[in-house]
Enzyme design. Structure first.
Site, PDB file in Angstrom:
ATOM      1  N   ARG A 153       0.841  -1.210   0.000  1.00 56.19           N
ATOM      2  CA  ARG A 153       0.000   0.000   0.000  1.00 56.19           C
ATOM      3  C   ARG A 153       0.876   1.260   0.000  1.00 56.19           C
ATOM      4  O   ARG A 153       0.984   1.961  -1.004  1.00 56.19           O
ATOM      5  CB  ARG A 153      -0.937  -0.030   1.227  1.00 56.19           C
ATOM      6  CG  ARG A 153      -2.104   0.952   1.168  1.00 56.19           C
ATOM      7  CD  ARG A 153      -1.751   2.353   1.606  1.00 56.19           C
ATOM      8  NE  ARG A 153      -1.137   2.421   2.935  1.00 56.19           N
ATOM      9  CZ  ARG A 153      -0.497   3.490   3.375  1.00 56.19           C
ATOM     10  NH1 ARG A 153      -0.390   4.575   2.628  1.00 56.19           N
ATOM     11  NH2 ARG A 153       0.076   3.481   4.567  1.00 56.19           N
ATOM     12  N   ASP A 154       1.581   1.532   1.084  1.00 58.78           N
ATOM     13  CA  ASP A 154       2.389   2.759   1.157  1.00 58.78           C
ATOM     14  C   ASP A 154       3.517   2.711   0.125  1.00 58.78           C
ATOM     15  O   ASP A 154       3.867   3.718  -0.493  1.00 58.78           O
ATOM     16  CB  ASP A 154       2.983   2.908   2.570  1.00 58.78           C
ATOM     17  CG  ASP A 154       3.233   4.353   2.963  1.00 58.78           C
ATOM     18  OD1 ASP A 154       3.123   5.234   2.110  1.00 58.78           O
ATOM     19  OD2 ASP A 154       3.553   4.600   4.152  1.00 58.78           O
ATOM     20  N   HIS A 168       5.291   4.243  12.744  1.00 60.31           N
ATOM     21  CA  HIS A 168       5.359   4.161  11.271  1.00 60.31           C
ATOM     22  C   HIS A 168       6.393   5.192  10.823  1.00 60.31           C
ATOM     23  O   HIS A 168       6.167   6.399  10.916  1.00 60.31           O
ATOM     24  CB  HIS A 168       3.965   4.494  10.724  1.00 60.31           C
ATOM     25  CG  HIS A 168       3.844   4.588   9.235  1.00 60.31           C
ATOM     26  ND1 HIS A 168       3.308   3.585   8.449  1.00 60.31           N
ATOM     27  CD2 HIS A 168       4.144   5.594   8.369  1.00 60.31           C
ATOM     28  CE1 HIS A 168       3.282   3.966   7.180  1.00 60.31           C
ATOM     29  NE2 HIS A 168       3.788   5.179   7.093  1.00 60.31           N
ATOM     30  N   CYS A 197       4.133   9.250   0.363  1.00 54.56           N
ATOM     31  CA  CYS A 197       2.738   9.659   0.203  1.00 54.56           C
ATOM     32  C   CYS A 197       2.648  10.670  -0.942  1.00 54.56           C
ATOM     33  O   CYS A 197       3.379  11.658  -0.942  1.00 54.56           O
ATOM     34  CB  CYS A 197       2.232  10.267   1.508  1.00 54.56           C
ATOM     35  SG  CYS A 197       0.566  10.918   1.359  1.00 54.56           S
ATOM     36  N   ASN A 253       9.634   4.295   3.121  1.00 54.12           N
ATOM     37  CA  ASN A 253       9.449   3.884   4.518  1.00 54.12           C
ATOM     38  C   ASN A 253      10.730   3.226   5.036  1.00 54.12           C
ATOM     39  O   ASN A 253      11.606   2.848   4.255  1.00 54.12           O
ATOM     40  CB  ASN A 253       8.322   2.844   4.598  1.00 54.12           C
ATOM     41  CG  ASN A 253       6.963   3.443   4.310  1.00 54.12           C
ATOM     42  OD1 ASN A 253       6.684   3.863   3.203  1.00 54.12           O
ATOM     43  ND2 ASN A 253       6.121   3.491   5.316  1.00 54.12           N
TER      44      ASN A 253
HETATM   45  P1  HMG Z   1     -13.250  14.030  -2.773  1.00 50.66           P
HETATM   46  O1  HMG Z   1     -13.030  14.368  -4.212  1.00 50.66           O
HETATM   47  O2  HMG Z   1     -13.416  15.121  -1.807  1.00 50.66           O
HETATM   48  O3  HMG Z   1     -14.433  12.985  -2.550  1.00 50.66           O
HETATM   49  O4  HMG Z   1     -12.013  13.084  -2.342  1.00 50.66           O
HETATM   50  P2  HMG Z   1     -15.872  12.889  -3.068  1.00 50.66           P
HETATM   51  O5  HMG Z   1     -16.677  12.279  -1.981  1.00 50.66           O
HETATM   52  O6  HMG Z   1     -16.322  14.187  -3.685  1.00 50.66           O
HETATM   53  O7  HMG Z   1     -15.742  11.811  -4.251  1.00 50.66           O
HETATM   54  C1  HMG Z   1     -15.008  12.034  -5.440  1.00 50.66           C
HETATM   55  C2  HMG Z   1     -15.076  10.774  -6.288  1.00 50.66           C
HETATM   56  O8  HMG Z   1     -14.378   9.705  -5.641  1.00 50.66           O
HETATM   57  C3  HMG Z   1     -16.502  10.263  -6.487  1.00 50.66           C
HETATM   58  O9  HMG Z   1     -16.519   9.582  -7.729  1.00 50.66           O
HETATM   59  C4  HMG Z   1     -16.668   9.253  -5.379  1.00 50.66           C
HETATM   60  O10 HMG Z   1     -17.638   8.283  -5.654  1.00 50.66           O
HETATM   61  C5  HMG Z   1     -15.275   8.630  -5.340  1.00 50.66           C
HETATM   62  P3  HMG Z   1     -17.101  10.295  -9.066  1.00 50.66           P
HETATM   63  O11 HMG Z   1     -18.532  10.621  -8.721  1.00 50.66           O
HETATM   64  O12 HMG Z   1     -16.252  11.531  -9.284  1.00 50.66           O
HETATM   65  O13 HMG Z   1     -16.909   9.234 -10.095  1.00 50.66           O
HETATM   66  N1  HMG Z   1     -14.914   8.100  -4.032  1.00 50.66           N
HETATM   67  C6  HMG Z   1     -14.372   6.898  -3.837  1.00 50.66           C
HETATM   68  N2  HMG Z   1     -14.076   5.892  -4.688  1.00 50.66           N
HETATM   69  C7  HMG Z   1     -13.520   4.776  -4.149  1.00 50.66           C
HETATM   70  N3  HMG Z   1     -13.258   4.644  -2.838  1.00 50.66           N
HETATM   71  C8  HMG Z   1     -13.553   5.614  -1.970  1.00 50.66           C
HETATM   72  C9  HMG Z   1     -14.137   6.794  -2.465  1.00 50.66           C
HETATM   73  N4  HMG Z   1     -14.542   7.941  -1.881  1.00 50.66           N
HETATM   74  C10 HMG Z   1     -15.005   8.733  -2.840  1.00 50.66           C
HETATM   75  N5  HMG Z   1     -13.270   5.462  -0.685  1.00 50.66           N
HETATM   76  C11 HMG Z   1     -11.261  11.254  -0.953  1.00 50.66           C
HETATM   77  C12 HMG Z   1     -11.945  12.611  -1.013  1.00 50.66           C
HETATM   78  C13 HMG Z   1     -11.048  10.921   0.483  1.00 50.66           C
HETATM   79  C14 HMG Z   1     -12.169  10.211  -1.610  1.00 50.66           C
HETATM   80  C15 HMG Z   1      -9.948  11.336  -1.753  1.00 50.66           C
HETATM   81  O14 HMG Z   1      -9.248  12.482  -1.377  1.00 50.66           O
HETATM   82  C16 HMG Z   1      -9.084  10.120  -1.527  1.00 50.66           C
HETATM   83  O15 HMG Z   1      -9.393   9.030  -1.973  1.00 50.66           O
HETATM   84  N6  HMG Z   1      -7.977  10.285  -0.836  1.00 50.66           N
HETATM   85  C17 HMG Z   1      -7.084   9.174  -0.545  1.00 50.66           C
HETATM   86  C18 HMG Z   1      -5.809   9.723  -0.158  1.00 50.66           C
HETATM   87  C19 HMG Z   1      -4.778   8.630   0.007  1.00 50.66           C
HETATM   88  O16 HMG Z   1      -4.948   7.473  -0.321  1.00 50.66           O
HETATM   89  N7  HMG Z   1      -3.620   9.057   0.539  1.00 50.66           N
HETATM   90  C20 HMG Z   1      -2.518   8.155   0.768  1.00 50.66           C
HETATM   91  C21 HMG Z   1      -2.727   7.357   1.994  1.00 50.66           C
HETATM   92  S1  HMG Z   1      -2.310   8.247   3.471  1.00 50.66           S
HETATM   93  C22 HMG Z   1      -0.613   7.995   3.654  1.00 50.66           C
HETATM   94  O17 HMG Z   1       0.053   7.517   2.777  1.00 50.66           O
HETATM   95  C23 HMG Z   1       0.012   8.292   4.970  1.00 50.66           C
HETATM   96  C24 HMG Z   1       0.306   7.023   5.795  1.00 50.66           C
HETATM   97  O18 HMG Z   1       1.236   6.192   5.114  1.00 50.66           O
HETATM   98  C25 HMG Z   1       0.874   7.385   7.163  1.00 50.66           C
HETATM   99  C26 HMG Z   1       1.994   8.402   7.101  1.00 50.66           C
HETATM  100  O19 HMG Z   1       3.073   8.079   6.587  1.00 50.66           O
HETATM  101  O20 HMG Z   1       1.747   9.503   7.583  1.00 50.66           O
HETATM  102  C27 HMG Z   1      -0.950   6.203   6.014  1.00 50.66           C
HETATM  103 MG    MG Z   2       3.419   6.406   5.244  1.00 47.87          MG
END
Ligand code: HMG
Ligand code: MG
Length: 313
Positions: A14-15, A207, A240, A249
């Site tokens: 994932r990450d 993490h 990210c 990582n």
């Molecule tokens: P948004 O545009 O505000 O959301 O995004 P929305 O509700 O308006 O939806 C937009 C579109 O996405 C729509 O589709 C929804 O149906 C769809 P459309 O009508 O345009 O075809 N949608 C989804 N589809 C699949 N799965 C879902 C989902 N939700 C909405 N769950 C949203 C907001 C949260 C969806 C978006 O910003 C997003 O997906 N963000 C994910 C961010 C991400 O994955 N970041 C990386 C992980 S975090 C990280 O790496 C840090 C970590 O490692 C720890 C660290 O190191 O700190 C964990």
């Molecule tokens: Mg991370």
């Protein structure tokens, strides 16, 4: 002598993969996970149910997850979900373990999930509640728990407050994340000790990203604070897409080597872990591995779990 156990969640699928520039097929992701399982990995973050527009690399989650669960029922297969929609999709796919992300700053939440900090807190508490109702185990990240790429140093009292909130809401693990890999051991000790006043060590995971080459030193500091759960990523892949400057990582092989040589059991075979690094290298078409990789390639041969007494120094 009975060696004390530490527990590793490999977040490479994932990450590690979410931020790569080359497309990785579902089959290659599955092979990477198989190699991790063969090496003894018992916990992994296998994918995320997020918007495919936000993170295209994870758009095959609904296809990948059932394959992984079917092939490796013994693996604790976590998936990251950013909102209720993601939790619903994960539930439909049969997911039993999820990860939520609560960023500790305003801007990081905006960039990552398009919510304010206040909205993200409310949403995370709702997600924890809903996951309990669905009988799904959860881990909740407190992301940018050290520094934020947009706002600088994250105030420690806020990090403690957020960790307390999700703990009190009943999430199973609280993952303290050094998102951009800017922490040093002194900060790890200070921040973990502040959190440990309110939350028991067995509930906390660290993490670490390795931007400044200090992840293993930071892991040692966490070990000294009593932390026994660690996230790491095989080959050190990771980052990210919404956190500029976040490098890979902590490499799983670096953590396993450090821990085993220091008298902790990980249950993981370093030799077999190298096969997972090889696979990731081939798929991503670049050289991978943590700081220990050169030494490991020269010294870890046909043994299974590494016994520090047999190390060839
Ligand atoms: P948004 O545009 O505000 O959301 O995004 P929305 O509700 O308006 O939806 C937009 C579109 O996405 C729509 O589709 C929804 O149906 C769809 P459309 O009508 O345009 O075809 N949608 C989804 N589809 C699949 N799965 C879902 C989902 N939700 C909405 N769950 C949203 C907001 C949260 C969806 C978006 O910003 C997003 O997906 N963000 C994910 C961010 C991400 O994955 N970041 C990386 C992980 S975090 C990280 O790496 C840090 C970590 O490692 C720890 C660290 O190191 O700190 C964990
Ligand atoms: Mg991370």
């Amino acid at each position: 002598m009975i060696m004390e156990r530490i527990y590793i969640t490999d977040v490479a699928p994932r990450d590690g993969l979410q931020n790569q520039s080359v497309a990785v097929s579902t089959e290659d992701k599955f092979t990477l996970i198989s190699k991790l399982v063969e090496a003894g990995i018992e916990n992994a973050e296998v994918t995320s149910f997020v918007s495919p527009k936000a993170v295209p690399m994870m758009s095959d989650a609904a296809e990948l997850f059932p394959k992984v669960q079917g092939a490796f029922p013994q693996l604790n297969s976590f998936v990251l979900v950013p909102n209720l929609k993601g939790l619903e999709k994960a539930h439909e796919a049969g997911v039993k373990e999820v990860a939520f992300v609560l960023c500790a700053t305003e801007m990081m939440n905006q960039k990552n999930i398009n919510m304010s900090l206040a909205q993200a807190i409310e949403s995370t508490l709702q997600l924890i509640e809903e996951s309990k109702r669905l009988n799904i185990r959860s881990r909740t990240y407190i992301s940018v728990a050290f520094d934020c790429p947009y706002e600088g140093e994250t105030p420690l009292p806020r990090v403690v407050e957020l960790a307390k909130k999700v703990y009190e809401a009943g999430t199973d693990q609280i993952v303290i994340a050094d998102t951009i890999g800017s922490a040093a051991p002194a900060q790890v000790t200070e921040r973990l000790n502040a959190i440990l006043k309110y939350i028991p060590a067995e509930k906390i995971v660290i993490h670490l990203h390795d931007t400044r080459g200090m992840a293993v030193a930071n892991a040692w500091a966490a070990l000294q604070c009593g932390i026994r759960w660690f996230d790491a990523s095989v080959g050190g892949i990771g980052g990210c897409p919404f956190a500029p400057g976040a490098a890979g990582n902590m490499a799983t092989e670096d953590l396993v080597l450090m821990a085993e040589q220091s008298g902790f059991d990980t249950g993981i075979s370093l030799e077999k872990l190298l096969y997972a690094v090889d696979h990731a290298q081939q798929v991503l078409d670049k050289t991978l591995g943590g700081g220990s990789i050169k030494w490991l390639r020269q010294n870890v041969r046909a043994t299974t779990t590494l016994n520090p007494k047999t190390l060839n120094f």
